[in-house]
Design an enzyme around this catalytic site. Structure first.
Site, PDB file in Angstrom:
ATOM      1  N   TYR A   1     -11.419  -7.487   0.123  1.00 27.18           N
ATOM      2  CA  TYR A   1     -11.910  -8.063  -0.798  1.00 27.18           C
ATOM      3  C   TYR A   1     -12.435  -9.849  -0.720  1.00 27.18           C
ATOM      4  CZ  TYR A   1     -10.292  -5.053  -4.606  1.00 27.18           C
ATOM      5  OH  TYR A   1     -10.078  -3.910  -5.380  1.00 27.18           O
TER       6      TYR A   1
ATOM      7  N   TYR B   1       5.548   2.983   5.021  1.00 24.10           N
ATOM      8  CA  TYR B   1       5.822   1.677   5.044  1.00 24.10           C
ATOM      9  C   TYR B   1       4.623   0.912   5.961  1.00 24.10           C
ATOM     10  CZ  TYR B   1       8.083  -2.894   4.778  1.00 24.10           C
ATOM     11  OH  TYR B   1       8.383  -4.336   4.783  1.00 24.10           O
TER      12      TYR B   1
ATOM     13  N   ASN C   1      -4.290  -3.782  -7.521  1.00 23.02           N
ATOM     14  CA  ASN C   1      -4.070  -4.287  -8.562  1.00 23.02           C
ATOM     15  C   ASN C   1      -4.167  -5.916  -8.637  1.00 23.02           C
ATOM     16  OD1 ASN C   1      -4.519  -2.075 -10.229  1.00 23.02           O
ATOM     17  ND2 ASN C   1      -2.319  -1.413  -9.809  1.00 23.02           N
TER      18      ASN C   1
ATOM     19  N   ASP D   1       8.620  -7.099 -11.978  1.00 27.04           N
ATOM     20  CA  ASP D   1       9.443  -6.109 -11.217  1.00 27.04           C
ATOM     21  C   ASP D   1       9.754  -4.789 -11.729  1.00 27.04           C
ATOM     22  OD1 ASP D   1      11.323  -7.208  -8.419  1.00 27.04           O
ATOM     23  OD2 ASP D   1      11.644  -5.136  -9.094  1.00 27.04           O
ATOM     24  N   ASN D   2       9.736  -3.694 -11.078  1.00 34.26           N
ATOM     25  CA  ASN D   2      10.248  -2.606 -11.818  1.00 34.26           C
ATOM     26  C   ASN D   2      11.582  -2.232 -11.474  1.00 34.26           C
ATOM     27  OD1 ASN D   2      10.348  -1.655  -9.007  1.00 34.26           O
ATOM     28  ND2 ASN D   2       9.282   0.025  -9.533  1.00 34.26           N
TER      29      ASN D   2
ATOM     30  N   ARG E   1     -10.736 -11.192 -10.886  1.00 33.65           N
ATOM     31  CA  ARG E   1     -11.308 -11.361 -12.333  1.00 33.65           C
ATOM     32  C   ARG E   1     -10.854 -13.177 -12.492  1.00 33.65           C
ATOM     33  NH1 ARG E   1      -9.071 -11.494 -17.122  1.00 33.65           N
ATOM     34  NH2 ARG E   1      -7.072 -10.890 -16.524  1.00 33.65           N
TER      35      ARG E   1
ATOM     36  N   VAL F   1       3.847  -2.122 -10.086  1.00 29.46           N
ATOM     37  CA  VAL F   1       2.413  -2.440  -9.520  1.00 29.46           C
ATOM     38  C   VAL F   1       1.586  -1.325  -9.446  1.00 29.46           C
ATOM     39  CG1 VAL F   1       3.624  -4.896  -8.538  1.00 29.46           C
ATOM     40  CG2 VAL F   1       3.332  -2.622  -7.322  1.00 29.46           C
TER      41      VAL F   1
ATOM     42  N   GLY G   1      -7.479  -6.985  -7.680  1.00 33.92           N
ATOM     43  CA  GLY G   1      -8.521  -6.970  -8.689  1.00 33.92           C
ATOM     44  C   GLY G   1      -8.225  -8.117  -9.792  1.00 33.92           C
TER      45      GLY G   1
ATOM     46  N   THR H   1      14.674  -1.857  -6.244  1.00 35.65           N
ATOM     47  CA  THR H   1      15.510  -2.367  -5.514  1.00 35.65           C
ATOM     48  C   THR H   1      15.973  -3.871  -5.941  1.00 35.65           C
ATOM     49  OG1 THR H   1      13.914  -3.066  -3.900  1.00 35.65           O
ATOM     50  CG2 THR H   1      14.917  -1.063  -3.201  1.00 35.65           C
TER      51      THR H   1
END
Ligand code: NAD
Ligand code: UDP
Length: 309
Positions: free
Chosen positions: A157, A143, A97, A31-32, A104, A57, A100, A35
């Site tokens: 993907y 959004y 991200n 998390d950054n 992998r 992210v 990806g 919020t």
């Protein structure tokens, strides 16, 4: 399993972390804190099966995991409109991200999409087959369109790289751990009622939403993630539909507040109606259906906010 939850310190993410740990998994919460709050996950601190990573992210990340739940994105209109460009980046680059990483590691990856992909729906209730009625250039577009592109990326993907995906379209969900300043309607009304402030209804209050209690939603998440019949998109929400006026009156009744109802201008592109068709969820997710009625869920949420405000 080892499971990554992006946005794990947010309202839904923290409940998901709790549930995954309860089921015996190891959880990495990324998390950054835009919020999200450390207090939402403070009770997990120090557990050997839980790790917290401060990360954004939009920047790539690498973990060896079996499953990824991608929830990172501000969800409340005032928060996602605060930095609209960042909201698009979070949805789109966050999806790339996660995908990806899943490509992998061969992890199964889950996207928290939204009923907002239906925009201001002309079809009611909304089934997954409905393509929506979305303004691409309005104040909600960062959004709505960000989440739509994320769904597109998940499907591409899956088709192009055989990534094992799940997509849920979440309808308005509420419960304990919503931020008091979140700005969404349930937390706004409860906080206003508890503080004795005016209850702010935007517009005439006749617009509708269908409110799902958080525990019901998380049960739907886990069932969707751990079945192999469908990828989604699949709607999860409570089909009980209410006007904002009804929600305000119920909140006043349950809090016993003397707050007055006042009307404020309706924000741009505010959908007039919203209600999930949950036929697919019932069919594919072992008869999943919401179990907590609005009055009961609101009472539990009010009890939480009494400890916060
Ligand atoms: P929330 O705002 O409480 O949680 C979002 C979390 O993501 C927060 O912890 C925030 O700090 C984190 N985050 C935001 N941008 C980030 C970034 N760039 N990098 C890392 N972390 C980031 O909101 P919520 O209600 O818990 O929503 C969680 C997810 O569910 C969101 O993706 C949202 O779009 C989706 N959703 C929620 C609802 C709902 O009713 N609650 C409805 C539809 C969709
Ligand atoms: N709303 C309201 N008063 C508030 C906050 C929201 O009347 O204090 C209305 C808003 O205009 C919308 C509905 O409640 O019609 C749901 O808003 P929310 O922001 O919770 O979610 P969303 O519009 O994304 O469904």
């Amino acid at each position: 399993m080892r499971i990554l939850v992006t946005g794990g310190a947010g309202f839904l993410g923290s409940h998901l972390c709790d549930r995954l740990l309860k089921d015996g998994n190891d959880v990495i919460c990324l998390d950054n804190f835009f919020t999200g709050r450390k207090s939402n996950i403070a009770h997990l601190h120090g557990r050997s099966d839980f790790e917290l990573v401060r990360h954004d992210v939009i920047d790539p990340f690498k973990f060896e995991v079996d499953q990824i739940y991608n929830l990172a994105c501000p969800a409340s209109p005032p928060h996602y409109q605060y930095n609209a460009i960042k909201t698009v980046k979070t949805s789109v680059m966050g999806a790339i991200n996660c995908l990806g990483l899943a490509k992998r590691t061969h992890a199964r990856v889950f996207q928290a999409s939204t009923s907002e992909v239906y925009g201001d729906p002309a079809l009611h209730p909304q089934p997954e087959s409905y393509w929506g009625n979305v303004n691409p250039i309005g104040i909600r577009s960062c959004y709505d369109e960000g989440k739509r592109v994320a769904e597109t990326l998940f499907m591409d993907y899956h088709r192009q790289n055989q990534v094992d995906i799940r997509i849920v379209r979440i309808f308005n969900t509420y419960g304990p751990r919503m931020h008091p300043n979140d700005g969404r309607v349930v937390s706004n009304f409860i906080v206003q009622a508890l503080r004795g402030e005016d209850i702010t209804i935007y517009g005439d209050g006749l617009q509708t939403r269908s409110f799902c209690y958080v525990d019901d939603l998380i049960e739907g998440f886990v069932r969707l993630m751990n079945q192999t019949a469908v990828t989604g998109p699949i709607n999860i929400g409570n089909p009980g539909e209410f006007t904002m006026l009804q929600l305000a009156e119920l909140t006043l009744k349950l809090t016993g507040s003397k707050s007055k109802i006042v009307h404020r201008p309706l924000p741009g592109d505010d959908p007039k109606q919203r209600c999930p068709d949950i036929t697919l969820a019932q069919k594919h997710l072992n008869n999943w259906a919401p179990t907590v009625a609005l009055e009961e869920g609101l009472a539990r949420t009010i009890a939480y906010f009494r400890t916060q405000v």
